[in-house]
Enzyme design. Structure first.
Site, short mmCIF file in Angstrom:
data_model
loop_
_atom_site.label_atom_id
_atom_site.label_comp_id
_atom_site.label_asym_id
_atom_site.label_seq_id
_atom_site.Cartn_x
_atom_site.Cartn_y
_atom_site.Cartn_z
N GLU A 249 4.31 9.42 3.01
CA GLU A 249 3.14 8.81 2.93
C GLU A 249 2.79 7.33 3.75
O GLU A 249 1.69 6.97 3.86
CB GLU A 249 3.28 8.23 1.49
CG GLU A 249 3.17 9.52 0.21
CD GLU A 249 1.85 10.22 0.37
OE1 GLU A 249 0.83 9.33 0.10
OE2 GLU A 249 1.74 11.35 0.22
N HIS B 54 0.76 -1.20 0.06
CA HIS B 54 -0.11 0.07 0.05
C HIS B 54 0.92 1.35 0.15
O HIS B 54 0.65 2.23 -0.75
CB HIS B 54 -0.85 -0.03 1.32
CG HIS B 54 -1.81 1.10 1.19
ND1 HIS B 54 -2.76 1.21 2.39
CD2 HIS B 54 -2.36 1.84 0.45
CE1 HIS B 54 -3.69 2.14 2.13
NE2 HIS B 54 -3.35 2.66 1.01
N GLU C 156 2.30 1.74 -3.41
CA GLU C 156 1.56 2.34 -4.30
C GLU C 156 1.40 3.88 -4.09
O GLU C 156 1.27 4.56 -5.03
CB GLU C 156 0.32 1.75 -4.02
CG GLU C 156 -1.07 2.17 -4.83
CD GLU C 156 -2.23 2.62 -3.94
OE1 GLU C 156 -2.65 3.89 -4.17
OE2 GLU C 156 -2.84 1.97 -3.05
N GLU D 85 -5.10 6.50 7.29
CA GLU D 85 -5.85 5.98 6.30
C GLU D 85 -6.33 4.72 7.07
O GLU D 85 -7.53 4.28 7.08
CB GLU D 85 -5.47 5.84 4.98
CG GLU D 85 -6.54 5.02 3.93
CD GLU D 85 -5.93 4.71 2.65
OE1 GLU D 85 -6.36 3.87 1.98
OE2 GLU D 85 -4.79 4.93 2.28
#
Length: 972
Positions: free
Chosen positions: A143, A65, A68, A165
């Site tokens: 990120e 993730h 990505e 997230e």
């Protein structure tokens, strides 16, 4: 098209007519690297490309993730910090995103513009093969995750976009249950890990392990490349080879998904999930029974269990659902069939149950399934399920998602596990015919016996509520980080403070102008000047006023029966919201509710209810309000469809207390899930409901206010049931009146098909010629904070600029892009760590700003407060303004499916929006300047001066900032 056999760099392995899609499929292999290629050629101008990789994680640190997210943060050819954002605000993309799955990562783009499509492909290919992640560790920290330490005396915390997230994702019990089911059934292969990342494990990921993951899996030999639409495939493939693939040699890499051996006996796991202090421990447990169903390369099984999911679980009155509810085990019974992984999973889930009901839950399931095998599954239910699925397949309406994208993703359901089979599942007509034939035998009963009764590859997963769990976990995390800080020397603490400061400086420093100019950009002249005109044609059908949209619909008729409900009192509107969930789901004169559902799916593409409130752009005090009964059907089913609409509107049994309670209990559950999954939308709607009539109506009929009423009815049903029944019956009489009906019709070839059958419906509706008097809608400022057990916030501010004397301008469309991909993006997402940020500027003046899965609260509100200051100082050269304008036009020009073409025109009609006004808006966008954006500062200032605030989020976080609110309330 050039013969693909002539391409030196590729080997054409297969050419296949894809008759179901009116397309031709090609399967190729890149000779030098072994990259796998699938092409679908047709006349669709909405072209799609993706590159995907098999990315099986070996742990739950979320490495797939985080990779990505980060490969889209700059590359060799395009070294800007965020090329994804540059493309989002400066391309004509019709889709632009990246997705991490349990076993793959996919990078899709789509565009109708040839030049733009080529640009998108170039940026994405350079991103995946040559990302900047090896040069800048800051990308990983931003990120993924990083330590934050503001000063020597401050506590150490974690931050990072993916980290936050997944904190949000793990706040939803349904999301946690879904992940736990997957992990429970596959302890020995990659599905036993959380590919998105468990917040507990994400900080265990090292920078080096993250880089190693990318270098291992992001290689052409492990890639899946897909192209779809109307293009020169030979030219595209030659370019991909020349620019990217030819630079690599083949490698041997074993990324195959290993098959999980079946269990010798079922496995059981139980774990807690957090609830707010106000929520009850009773009736709040999730019970699930989960079984592995063969593998995804069985073409018939792939769809057969979707049919069984419908027939056994999801259809109203389905036997498993009905038996569990009748036994008092759960109030919302859900089925789930996940066939997007190598070994699909079929799940039976009871929500709002209790842990001590586990054995009875399992016993009821077994008894019902054994009865289905012995006495047969309803053939009508099976056929209804197949017909519903086949209708959707032929319709190919994926809303805002390009159908080429959805076909491409479905290719991976087989292609990822058998490189010879990219097209196995995208052709389905033959399989549906096979399944229809099998309803006459015992095929489906034998599947139930084999996979649901005799199968030992089963897990029973129980999710139990626990109060204070969030606080316990946060305290444990604080203690862990405090203990870590205690081990650091002064030099190490100073270094951490410096790192925190450095990351913020890195985030604040804009990309150099010369790097930004490397991102390909269209010119303003490349943009279409003219709007797509509205398709509204006023007419009458059997004396009923109608709006007709002459649009090619592949033979499907879309007919909406719209009843004016402006005369309904404000206090009754939540009951109207409930009524839309009741009609079509209770017994009628000729059908039990289960039979009614089957008949609807056998005869039509669906019948659904909706409440449509539309603001009047000419007068913000005025609005349109309709109760819609929406249908879609083939012409030879017109009579059947209208008879079913008549059955629902004129003979629904509103005295069945047991059924009403079931609908209310399920409605409460589904609204809870909607609020949890769309917190930003619900908070924004609620904030606007403080001043906006249409937002107030939306909240009353589909938002937090509806949830509050439904939850109260569920809790006090016995005391309130008589009043409820009387109110619903009264509303049916007040709403479904002949003179209040208007039709909205989207189809080709006129409206004659409807004339005769409509007369039958009209004769059944009561008449009331008295004019409708609009009821007053009263809005009230509340500035609420809604407390829940999530680990993040959804922060919204709102206001109305028309009330302050400002007018709508198309430039506000550009401002939305600037907010979403510049000011709010940088401050709330990049620096703040929230997963998302958004804004909206309505033609009636209604405006909102919102954040999504946001670790902050007050800081986000302060960012909103500084928007006018940012706008006053806004500056952009011609290239930057062109970029924002292209991104705006991209949003305005999203290709529309037939039903959405009609819908766009309808909403414009109801809001008194004309072609001339739409053209004026487009002209303002195309000619927009930095000065125009600066001129919006007073307008936004006026919006924010209203101080309308609504936040949904973590109860401890909101209580710590209680002075920001007029009221703090429990959400559930």
């Amino acid at each position: 098209m050039r013969d693909l056999n002539t391409l030196e760099a590729y080997e054409l392995l297969e050419k296949k007519e894809l008759q179901d899609l009116n397309s031709v499929g090609y399967r190729l292999r890149h000779k030098k690297t072994g990259a796998k290629i699938a092409l679908i050629r047709n006349d669709d101008e909405n072209k799609v490309f993706y590159i995907g990789f098999r990315t099986p994680p070996k742990d739950s640190t979320g490495v797939a993730h985080i990779v990505e997210h980060t490969v889209l943060c700059g590359s060799d050819k395009f070294p800007v910090k965020d090329p994804f954002v540059e493309l989002a605000k400066g391309s004509l993309n019709t889709f632009l995103n990246a997705m991490t799955y349990p076993d793959k990562t996919v990078y899709p783009v789509a565009s109708c513009n040839d030049k733009d499509f080529a640009n998108l492909m170039d940026v994405y290919l350079d991103a995946v093969f040559h990302p900047n992640i090896y040069k800048y560790e800051e990308i990983f920290k931003q990120e993924g995750w990083h330590y934050e330490l503001e000063s020597e005396d401050a506590p150490i915390t974690y931050n990072g976009v993916v980290y936050n997230e997944m904190k949000g994702a793990f706040s939803s019990p349904e999301s946690v249950l879904e992940r736990s089911i997957l992990n429970s059934l596959f302890p020995d292969n990659t599905y036993g890990n959380e590919s998105g990342g468990d917040p507990v494990d994400i900080p265990d990921l090292t920078y080096q392990d993250y880089l190693d993951f990318h270098s291992k899996y992001y290689h052409p030999s492990n890639s899946y490349i897909y192209l779809y639409g109307d293009m020169d495939f030979a030219e595209k493939l030659e370019w991909i080879d020349k620019e990217y693939l030819s630079a690599y040699d083949a490698i041997t890499l074993d990324s195959a998904i290993k098959e999980q051996a079946a269990f010798e006996k079922p496995k059981e796991i139980s774990f807690p999930y957090p609830i707010a202090s106000s929520e009850s421990l009773t009736d709040n447990t999730y019970l699930s029974y989960n079984t592995v169903v063969g593998n995804v390369l069985d073409k018939e099984l792939y769809l057969a269990f979707e049919v069984l999911e419908y027939a056994l679980l999801n259809a109203p009155g389905a036997p498993l659902k009905k038996a569990l509810i009748d036994a008092g085990i759960g109030k919302d019974i859900m089925g789930s069939y996940d066939n997007g992984i190598y070994q699909p999973i079929f799940s039976i889930i009871a929500k709002n149950a209790n842990e001590e009901q586990k054995e009875e839950f399992l016993s009821v399931i077994r008894n019902v399934l054994e009865d289905c095998v012995k006495n047969g599954i309803s053939k009508k239910s099976l056929l209804a399920g197949i017909n519903s699925m086949e209708f959707k397949f032929r319709e190919a309406d994926f809303g805002a998602y390009p159908k080429g994208l959805m076909y491409g993703l479905q290719c991976l359901d087989s292609w990822l596990y058998d490189e010879k089979e990219p097209f196995m599942h995208i052709e389905a007509i033959e399989t549906y015919a096979f399944l229809k034939e099998q309803t006459q035998g015992r095929y489906f009963e034998e599947l139930v016996q084999k996979y649901l009764l005799d199968n030992t590859h089963v897990s029973v997963v129980i999710t139990k509520p626990q109060k204070g769990l969030n606080a316990e976990n946060e305290k444990a995390l604080e203690e862990k980080l405090a203990a870590y800080k205690a081990t650091l020397s002064k030099e190490e603490i100073d270094s951490l403070i410096a790192d925190t400061r450095h990351l913020k400086e890195y985030q604040e420093e804009p990309s150099p102008k010369e790097d930004l100019e490397k991102i390909p950009l269209l010119k303003r002249e490349d943009l279409k000047k003219e709007i797509v005109k509205l398709t509204n044609e006023e007419c009458e059908v059997a004396g009923v006023p109608a709006l007709y949209h002459d649009v090619f619909t592949s033979g499907i008729h879309y007919v909406d029966f719209m009843f004016d409900i402006k005369h309904i009192r404000q206090e009754d509107l939540p009951y109207v919201g409930l009524l839309k969930a009741v009609l079509g789901y209770v017994d009628t004169e000729h059908y039990g509710y289960a039979d009614l559902s089957n008949e609807i799916d056998l005869q039509t593409g669906g019948i659904s209810n909706n409440i449509l409130g539309t603001a009047d752009v000419e007068n913000i005090e005025e609005y349109s309000l309709k109760f819609e009964v929406r249908t879609k059907f083939l012409e030879d089913k017109t009579g059947a469809a209208l008879r079913l609409v008549k059955e629902i509107l004129c003979s629904s049994d509103l005295d069945d207390e047991k059924r009403l309670y079931e609908i209310i209990a399920q409605g409460k559950s589904r609204l809870q899930m909607a609020i949890g999954g769309m917190g930003h939308y619900m908070a924004g709607m609620r904030a606007m409901s403080y001043f906006s009539k249409t937002s107030k109506i939306s909240d009353l009929t589909g938002g937090i206010e509806l949830y509050k009423m439904v939850a109260d009815l569920e809790e006090h049903f016995e005391e309130k049931k008589e009043e409820l029944k009387a109110t619903l019956k009264r509303l049916v009489k007040e709403i479904f009146v002949r003179e209040r009906l208007m039709l909205n019709i989207t189809s080709a070839g006129g409206t004659e098909f409807l004339e005769q059958e409509l007369q039958m419906l009209l004769e059944s509706l009561p008449s009331d010629k008295n004019p409708v008097k609009q009821q007053e809608i009263i809005c009230e400022k509340k500035n609420e904070g809604f407390l829940d057990a999530s680990k993040v916030q959804y922060v919204s501010r709102a206001g109305n600029f028309v009330e302050k004397g400002y007018s709508y301008t198309g430039t506000l469309r550009i401002l939305k892009v600037i907010m979403g991909y510049d000011y709010l993006w940088i401050n709330i997402r990049v620096k703040g760590g929230a997963y998302g940020c958004m804004s909206g500027f309505g033609k009636n003046g209604d405006t909102y700003f919102a954040s999504y899965r946001d670790p902050k609260l007050r800081a986000t509100n302060e960012i909103y407060e500084k928007i006018p200051e940012y706008l006053k100082e806004f500056d952009a050269d011609e290239r930057d303004m062109t970029k924002y304008i292209i991104g705006t036009i991209s949003e305005m020009d999203t290709p529309l499916t037939p039903i959405f073409k009609g819908r766009r025109s309808l909403i414009s009609y109801l809001g008194h929006i004309t072609d001339e006004e739409l053209q004026k808006e487009r002209d303002a966008v195309l000619s927009g300047t930095a000065e125009d954006i600066r001129a919006l500062a007073p307008l936004v200032q006026a919006v924010l001066e209203e101080q309308d605030l609504c936040v949904i989020g973590n109860e401890e976080a909101l209580r710590a900032e209680k002075e920001m609110f007029m009221e703090l309330k429990d959400l559930y």
